[in-house]
Design an enzyme around this catalytic site. Structure first.
Site, PDB file in Angstrom:
ATOM      1  N   CYS A  13       0.865  -1.290  -0.181  1.00 47.39           N
ATOM      2  CA  CYS A  13      -0.037   0.114   0.082  1.00 47.39           C
ATOM      3  C   CYS A  13       1.027   1.156  -0.160  1.00 47.39           C
ATOM      4  CB  CYS A  13      -1.018  -0.214   1.067  1.00 47.39           C
ATOM      5  SG  CYS A  13      -2.230   0.839   0.967  1.00 47.39           S
ATOM      6  N   HIS A  51      -3.698  -5.269   0.433  1.00 39.98           N
ATOM      7  CA  HIS A  51      -2.597  -5.754   1.642  1.00 39.98           C
ATOM      8  C   HIS A  51      -3.039  -7.278   1.590  1.00 39.98           C
ATOM      9  CE1 HIS A  51      -2.433  -2.030   3.880  1.00 39.98           C
ATOM     10  NE2 HIS A  51      -3.453  -1.385   3.069  1.00 39.98           N
ATOM     11  N   GLU A  53      -1.481  -9.172   3.607  1.00 37.21           N
ATOM     12  CA  GLU A  53      -1.343  -9.690   4.965  1.00 37.21           C
ATOM     13  C   GLU A  53      -2.682  -9.998   5.600  1.00 37.21           C
ATOM     14  OE1 GLU A  53      -0.831  -6.649   3.993  1.00 37.21           O
ATOM     15  OE2 GLU A  53      -1.228  -5.120   5.672  1.00 37.21           O
TER      16      GLU A  53
END
Ligand code: GLN
Length: 560
Positions: free
Chosen positions: A386, A514, A516
């Protein structure tokens, strides 16, 4: 199973905060999943913010983003990682959100004639959110964690709502689990039960009698202490659980299993039959984590490095990837505001991988640019997320594509080369809360790119939380200079992920999304998995005798 058969488990906490209620809830969820049940977890937060999206990471830790685009508490990340099921907007409810809904209804005139009060209007709205969770997902169990500690003023409406809840659905479909601390008092040389007694009494005072007490302590509770707690809590001794400290949070479900938590919940409390749990996959993950031999050092360059929780899902995704590769990931926390320091720059140059996570605002941005430059020039595996992608694109524009002073307009509205800029639709928005581009969107991965090979799919879904995007007016120029746009929105308007070609760099990838948030212990996010794999290769190459570094000898720091 229909929602009329859904069971409800409520988890409260007492004595002190930070006992790991979220991990306890997630671990119980994992055990029930392992026994073949469908489970949804939900978190109630007693603060007035409508969601944590506008809070500083130092106040709240990471903001976890759900598939459907809610900005939520980081415990939802634990829920997803432990149960391997996605949460949703309904999974996180704040006092602010509840009051907001009730006040909006009051203004609309829905309560005409009535005085709107905490009981019944606020408590009814809270109960409605629990039922909604059961109805929307038709699961076997809804586990609701009440944030805060019993005795807080703020938690009262939530506790009152869960006290009332069994009236509507029947007591036999509800269970109350209370998590407390049994501290070890050094000079007395023993574990002390008094705080647990007080906390259970406090809960009873508001009308909730716990069905199980989970006791956090440094060491295992003795039989004598268990009996003592069982006696004053009016519980059978099996309902007193010893949750001793463990070195790895992923061990908690296994500790709970060995304490008989799932058996008690299913057989003793709810009277349900269930097959034995299948925890083999989970056990092998914890075993691999404990046995990991290799070591990689990842420099994580960010603004909030004093609080690990600010990057919780990133840290977990790195761990998942380490487990996959059989190595321990050691994180070197690098404060982006201090990267100018030559010692820090040296530390970055020696890292096995450099990661720049998401973030907001200009503070530390130039330090991140420097970190990305070191990674690119010295061919150190790099992952940008990001804001980390905004850094990577700006750095590439400045130092490779000849656009001196290139920047994101978030950092420098006057930049001559606004390579990252607000989306036109974002320019109209005035409110800060919940107005970013949020949640999962489809991403088209382009043929012949490393990222496409990595995912092995042409279309992926990943979660977003941002306002700024790669500027299409400057995109061609960046591509001509060698920046590869590996993935875009299906209409190709938004750049989603970029890379450098393998002849230029062993692994240099940055994503607007993202990755994650979707990483799971059993299935590390592909970008993280490959990043850690490349870092491991980098670490091994560094160990080779001089002259055998392989195909990419690193130029000195500073060369372009
Ligand atoms: N501040 C940037 C934006 O709003 C990046 C956000 C992030 O890293 N999550 O676009």
């Amino acid at each position: 199973m229909t929602s009329a058969e859904t069971r409800f488990i409520f988890i409260t906490g007492g004595v002190v905060s930070s006992l790991g209620k979220g991990i306890a809830a997630a671990s119980i969820g994992r055990l029930l999943v392992a026994r073949g049940f469908d489970v949804q977890l939900q978190k109630f937060d007693p603060y007035i913010n409508v969601d944590p999206g506008t809070m500083s990471p130092y106040q709240h830790g990471e903001v976890f983003v759900t598939e459907d685009g809610a900005e939520t508490d980081l415990d939802l990340g634990h829920y997803e990682r432990f149960t391997d099921a996605n949460t949703s907007r309904a999974s996180n409810v704040t006092a602010g959100g509840i009051y907001n809904a009730v006040i909006r209804r009051e203004r609309r005139g829905d309560y005409l004639g009535a005085t709107v009060q905490v009981v019944p209007h606020i408590t009814d709205e809270i109960k409605q959110r629990i039922k909604l969770m059961a109805e929307s997902s038709e699961v076997d169990f809804v586990i609701t964690e009440i944030g805060g500690t019993v005795g807080d003023i703020e938690s009262l409406p939530f506790l009152e709502a869960i006290r009332q809840f069994p009236v509507a659905v029947g007591r036999r479909r509800c269970m109350f689990i209370h998590l407390t601390l049994v501290p070890y008092v050094g000079h007395a040389g023993e574990l002390k039960t008094k705080p647990t007694q007080h906390s259970v009494n406090e809960l009873r005072r508001i009308g909730i009698a716990p069905d199980m007490v989970v006791c956090r302590s440094e060491s295992v509770l003795s039989a004598e202490i268990r009996q003592k707690i069982a006696l004053f809590a009016s519980l059978p001794v099996q309902a007193v659980v010893s949750a001793r400290d463990v070195p790895d949070i992923y061990l908690v479900p296994l500790v709970f299993r060995s304490e008989g938590v799932d058996d008690f919940i299913l057989h003793e409390h709810f009277g349900l039959g269930a097959p034995e749990p299948d925890l083999s996959g989970w056990e092998s993950i914890t075993q691999r984590a404990a046995e990991a031999e290799g070591r990689v050092r990842i420099a994580l360059v960010g603004k909030y490095v004093r609080l690990e929780d600010a990057y919780l899902s990133v840290v977990e995704a790195l761990r998942h990837s380490g487990i996959h590769h059989g190595c321990k990931v050691q994180i070197d926390w690098v404060d982006s505001e201090a990267v100018g320091d030559p010692e820090l720059a040296g530390r970055l140059a020696e890292a096995d991988g450099i990661l720049i996570p998401g973030g907001f605002g200009g503070r530390g941005f130039e330090g991140k640019i420097r970190a990305a430059q070191i990674a690119r020039e010295r061919r150190i595996p790099f992952l940008g997320i990001c804001l980390g992608m905004h850094v990577a694109v700006s750095e590439f524009a400045r130092h490779v594509a000849g656009m001196g002073g290139a920047n994101s307009t978030e950092m420098d509205p006057e930049t001559p080369y606004p390579v990252i800029d607000l989306l036109p639709e974002q320019k109209e928005i005035a409110d800060m809360g919940g107005t970013m581009r949020l949640g999962a969107d489809p991403i088209k991965l382009h043929e012949d790119t490393a990222v496409r090979d990595l995912y092995g799919e042409a279309v992926i879904y990943e979660r977003h939380r941002h306002r700024y995007e790669v500027n299409n007016h400057l995109r061609r120029r960046l591509e001509t200079a060698g920046l590869v746009c590996s993935g875009t929105s299906p209409d190709e308007r938004l750049v989603e992920v970029i890379e450098l070609r393998s002849d230029a760099h062993p692994f240099y990838v940055a994503s607007q999304y993202h990755p994650e948030f979707k990483s799971r212990p059993e299935r590390p996010a592909p970008l993280f998995r490959q990043f850690v794999g490349a870092a491991l290769a980098h670490a091994l190459a560094a160990e080779l005798p001089a002259g055998r570094e392989g195909a990419h000898p690193a130029p000195p720091v500073g060369a372009t």
